[in-house]
Every structure is written in structure tokens, then in C-alpha cells.
Design a protein around this motif. Structure first.
Motif, mmCIF file in Angstrom:
data_model
loop_
_atom_site.group_PDB
_atom_site.id
_atom_site.type_symbol
_atom_site.label_atom_id
_atom_site.label_comp_id
_atom_site.label_asym_id
_atom_site.label_seq_id
_atom_site.Cartn_x
_atom_site.Cartn_y
_atom_site.Cartn_z
ATOM 1 N N VAL A 181 45.921 38.492 38.598
ATOM 2 C CA VAL A 181 45.763 37.546 37.490
ATOM 3 C C VAL A 181 44.628 37.974 36.563
ATOM 4 C CG1 VAL A 181 46.714 35.607 38.778
ATOM 5 C CG2 VAL A 181 44.256 35.979 38.813
ATOM 6 N N TYR A 182 43.584 38.574 37.128
ATOM 7 C CA TYR A 182 42.473 39.024 36.282
ATOM 8 C C TYR A 182 42.918 40.144 35.348
ATOM 9 C CZ TYR A 182 37.681 40.109 34.912
ATOM 10 O OH TYR A 182 36.529 40.301 34.188
ATOM 11 N N ASN A 183 43.845 40.949 35.809
ATOM 12 C CA ASN A 183 44.315 42.086 35.018
ATOM 13 C C ASN A 183 45.491 41.741 34.112
ATOM 14 O OD1 ASN A 183 42.939 44.853 35.785
ATOM 15 N ND2 ASN A 183 43.038 43.650 37.666
ATOM 16 N N ARG A 184 45.730 40.455 33.911
ATOM 17 C CA ARG A 184 46.770 40.018 32.971
ATOM 18 C C ARG A 184 46.103 39.454 31.723
ATOM 19 N NH1 ARG A 184 50.771 35.980 35.845
ATOM 20 N NH2 ARG A 184 51.504 35.855 33.688
ATOM 21 N N PRO A 185 45.961 40.258 30.665
ATOM 22 C CA PRO A 185 45.233 39.816 29.471
ATOM 23 C C PRO A 185 45.875 38.640 28.753
ATOM 24 C CG PRO A 185 46.365 41.892 29.062
ATOM 25 C CD PRO A 185 46.464 41.640 30.529
ATOM 26 N N SER A 186 47.172 38.415 28.975
ATOM 27 C CA SER A 186 47.853 37.319 28.284
ATOM 28 C C SER A 186 47.622 35.970 28.957
ATOM 29 C CB SER A 186 49.361 37.602 28.222
ATOM 30 O OG SER A 186 49.902 37.710 29.524
ATOM 31 N N LEU A 187 47.025 35.969 30.142
ATOM 32 C CA LEU A 187 46.797 34.725 30.880
ATOM 33 C C LEU A 187 45.469 34.114 30.441
ATOM 34 C CD1 LEU A 187 48.106 33.024 33.158
ATOM 35 C CD2 LEU A 187 46.631 34.238 34.764
ATOM 36 N N ASN A 197 43.749 31.464 31.377
ATOM 37 C CA ASN A 197 42.808 30.982 32.391
ATOM 38 C C ASN A 197 42.639 31.979 33.529
ATOM 39 O OD1 ASN A 197 45.375 30.635 33.442
ATOM 40 N ND2 ASN A 197 44.842 28.773 34.565
ATOM 41 N N ARG A 198 42.729 33.266 33.214
ATOM 42 C CA ARG A 198 42.674 34.285 34.264
ATOM 43 C C ARG A 198 41.311 34.340 34.948
ATOM 44 N NH1 ARG A 198 41.681 40.020 31.942
ATOM 45 N NH2 ARG A 198 40.604 39.659 29.987
ATOM 46 N N VAL A 199 40.227 34.056 34.220
ATOM 47 C CA VAL A 199 38.898 34.082 34.833
ATOM 48 C C VAL A 199 38.779 32.960 35.860
ATOM 49 C CG1 VAL A 199 36.425 33.924 34.399
ATOM 50 C CG2 VAL A 199 37.896 35.105 32.765
ATOM 51 N N GLU A 200 39.251 31.795 35.482
ATOM 52 C CA GLU A 200 39.226 30.645 36.392
ATOM 53 C C GLU A 200 40.107 30.907 37.612
ATOM 54 O OE1 GLU A 200 40.568 25.930 36.277
ATOM 55 O OE2 GLU A 200 40.258 27.043 34.424
#
Length: 398
Positions: free
Chosen positions: A111-117, A119-122
Motif C-alpha cells: 500500500v505504501y508503494n501505491r502512489p494513487s492511494l 491514505n497509503r501513509v495511514e
């Protein structure tokens, strides 16, 4: 001194061959591990052939999948007696905890490596904390038994207790994990794109510490070789402007962000170690052209621990355009048609640009790369390319 099971020595040989993608013969395996050829042949044929060891050109064999199993799993797989394969309840739970921990770790990186997401940091903080909790509780289970995982009220012990079991004394490792837990608990207020450069340095250390702990505990790295690219989390960037955070998110959130940054700096100064948060310093560059760095290395303040950052992201260079400036750039660089917000968004949607990291980034706000601008302009030269991207109602109005 406890004698090492000779199967672990054989496993080390197999893993080395798999890692290097090399084939081997039974004779080579026997010579390298100090066993007889018949022993290697029997071990492979009875337990590993067709599952982890496969025939190459005779008399060669190759390994696949042994990098992803633990030493204990290998012992169980190759055990001769039925009794040796029967697991206790604690052992069954232990392996489930390890599996779930590894799954949570993998999801956190994905999820962290998905730039389109957005709330990926959360999402990363939540899943990474979960991975650590399951790993630490598996250690307690193995050391003290199932009852040690349950408190007086019949509930699972809190994560803080598991952390104290692993790290009874103050350390950089412990503070890194406690900061991650704190971020998970206060995700709504603190996990903002504006402080991702600082968070990414903390997260990078968290990931490396987990890798180290998991490998030490299970005997193998938690990620297959082909996925190691996901381990690079660090991005570069300035400290956030608290006034802008206040304007964007409100006074209370800005206050919490400010307090977090103060505590982060204080702990960083206290430990002065990459085991709390990765330090980024640009000291050395391997370049094909001056000013065009391919790899960047840095060291922590202690001068001992070298940190390698794979292509650190400076978004002002890699993704300098916002939607408005991207449209302006496209229109200035070609005269075949005028691109507006609607046609621009239609192209982005049709070609799923937001799923392509080389073209789009959402670290702080939606950004587009130079490569995307060039791709867009090049595609405009194709007959009816833009028309095909537009919704039907827009085509009629053209």
C-alpha cells in the motif's frame, strides 16, 4: 554446545543456490555440506522433489521456494517420523502468527508503494504495527506459552507489553517502534502528506528492523528477492510549514503535528542512530552525467552506518507539474489542439495514469511528471487519440 541439525546445513546450501539461481548435482551438495550422496538423494526424493527441488538437465537440479520458508518449516517438511510432524497447540498458533505477521508486512509495503492511494501513509502505519504486534506476540508465545498472551480479563495483552518484553531497556529500536504505535493511534491527526518526508525516514528504519528481527527469528528474509524494491520508502523533502498545516487542517491538528516534529527531533538527537530513523545526507553520487545522479549514498552522524537510498524522490524534479501547469505545458509545446481540464482528466482516467508512478504522484498533492507530458504530446500525434478518450457527450460537443 548444541549440535546443529545437518538438514539446516543442507538448507543453507540449497538457499544459496536458489538465491544465485544456480543448479547443482547431488555430488556437489554432498561435498559442500559434508554428507553422503545417498543422504542428499534420499532427502530430496522423499520430501523435496517436485515441491522445492526440481530436475534441470541431468544430473542437475535447481531450487525454488526454499528462500520463503523458515528453518523450522524445513525440519518439519523433511522429518521422517509421523510423530515429529505433529504440532502442539502452541506451535500451531505460533506458525499462524508468523504467517499473519508476514502477510501484514507485505500488505504494508504494497500500500505504501501505491502512489494513487490517498491514505497509503495511514494504511502503512496500521498494517506495519499489526505486523510487529503479531511477530512480538509469537516470540512471547514461544518463550512463555499461550497463557502469557492473555491478561487477567481474558483479553490479548496490549502491544505495549509485547514491546517491553522484546525491549526491556531504553533503545533506539524501542523508540522507533513506540513512535510507529503512537502514529497508528493518532493516525487521523498526524499521518499527513505534508510530513511524509519525516515519516518515511522513521518508516524506513521500522521496515529494516522488522526484516532483521524476522530473519533472525525464522532464518529467512521476509521478502522474496524479486520484491526487495518495495523496501525503499525514503523520500526527500523540506519540513512542513506549520502555518500552512494550520490553514489546511486546523489549529489542533497543526499543534499535534508541531508536537510530533519536536518529539521526533528530540529522539533523533538522543539516539543519533539510523536504528531510530534513517538519516539522509547526499555525500556521494555515481553518475552517468554530471548533475544526474543514479545512486546516492549517505551516512548517519556517527559516520559508521552507511545508508543507501535508491533514487530518492525530489518531487520538484521528478513530478513538477500540477494539473493546471501540466495543461499549460502541453498547450505551449504543441499547437494541434487545445487541452482543457475536461479533456485532460478524460485522458488521465482512460489511461489510468494515476496508477502509474512514473507519470503520477500523490505524496503531497496530485503531481505529474515530465515523462507524462512528453507521453501526452506524443500520443496527440496519433489520429483521433484524444477523441477516443473523451466521454460520448463531450465528443458530440466537439
Amino acid at each position: 554446545m548444541v549440535k546443529q541439525d545437518k538438514r539446516i546445513i543442507v538448507l543453507s546450501f540449497f538457499r544459496d543456490k536458489e538465491r544465485k539461481k544456480l543448479s547443482f548435482t547431488y555430488a556437489e551438495a554432498a561435498l559442500a555440506t559434508g554428507n553422503k550422496v545417498n543422504y542428499i538423494q534420499k532427502l530430496v526424493s522423499e520430501s523435496l522433489k517436485g515441491k522445492y527441488i526440481f530436475q534441470d538437465k541431468r544430473p542437475n537440479w535447481y531450487c525454488k521456494g526454499l528462500l520463503a520458508i523458515s528453518d523450522n518449516d524445513f525440519i518439519r517438511i523433511t522429518s521422517q517420523s509421523t510423530q515429529a510432524k505433529i504440532l502442539t497447540d502452541d506451535e500451531k498458533l505460533y506458525y499462524k502468527l508468523i504467517k499473519r505477521s508476514l502477510n501484514a508486512f507485505t500488505v504494508a509495503l504494497e500500500v505504501y508503494n501505491r502512489p494513487s492511494l490517498e491514505n497509503r501513509v495511514e494504511a502503512f502505519a496500521i498494517m506495519m504495527t499489526n505486523a510487529w504486534e503479531l511477530l512480538l506476540k509469537s516470540q512471547i508465545l514461544k518463550a512463555k506459552g499461550f497463557d502469557s498472551l492473555i491478561d487477567q480479563d481474558g483479553k490479548s495483552i496490549p502491544l505495549s507489553e509485547a514491546v517491553n518484553f522484546k525491549y526491556p531497556n531504553d533503545s533506539a529500536d524501542k523508540d522507533n517502534l513506540n513512535q510507529l504505535i503512537s502514529l497508528r493511534n493518532d493516525a487521523i491527526h498526524l499521518l499527513l502528506p505534508e510530513i511524509q518526508p519525516q515519516l518515511s525516514r522513521l518508516f524506513q528504519t521500522t521496515v529494516l528492523l522488522y526484516q532483521e528481527e524476522f530473519a533472525h527469528q525464522e532464518g529467512y528474509a521476509p521478502l522474496a528477492d524479486q520484491n526487495v524494491g518495495m523496501l525503499s520508502l525514503v523520500i526527500d523533502g523540506p519540513e512542513p510549514d506549520i502555518a500552512l498545516v494550520k490553514e489546511e487542517y486546523g489549529k489542533k491538528t497543526a499543534s499535534q503535528v508541531n508536537e510530533f516534529l519536536k518529539k521526533f527531533k528530540k529522539l533523533e538527537q538522543k539516539h543519533n542512530s539510523n536504528r531510530f530513523a534513517i538519516h539522509i545526507e547526499y555525500k556521494l553520487a555515481l553518475t552517468k552525467k554530471p548533475g544526474s545522479e543514479d545512486l546516492t549514498f549517505g551516512t548517519g552522524p556517527d559516520g559508521k552506518h552507511t545508508v543507501f537510498v535508491d533514487r530518492p524522490k525530489n518531487l520538484k524534479i521528478t513530478h513538477p507539474f500540477y494539473e493546471t501547469t501540466a495543461i499549460k505545458e502541453i498547450n505551449e509545446r504543441q499547437a494541434d489542439c487545445i487541452i482543457n481540464n475536461y479533456s485532460f482528466r478524460a485522458v488521465v482516467k482512460k489511461h489510468k495514469i494515476k496508477n502509474k508512478a512514473e507519470y503520477f504522484d500523490l505524496t503531497d498533492r496530485p503531481r505529474y511528471s515530465v515523462a507524462f507530458i512528453e507521453w501526452f504530446i506524443e500520443r496527440l500525434k496519433q489520429p483521433n487519440w484524444l477523441q477516443k478518450a473523451l466521454p460520448n457527450n463531450m465528443k458530440k460537443n466537439k
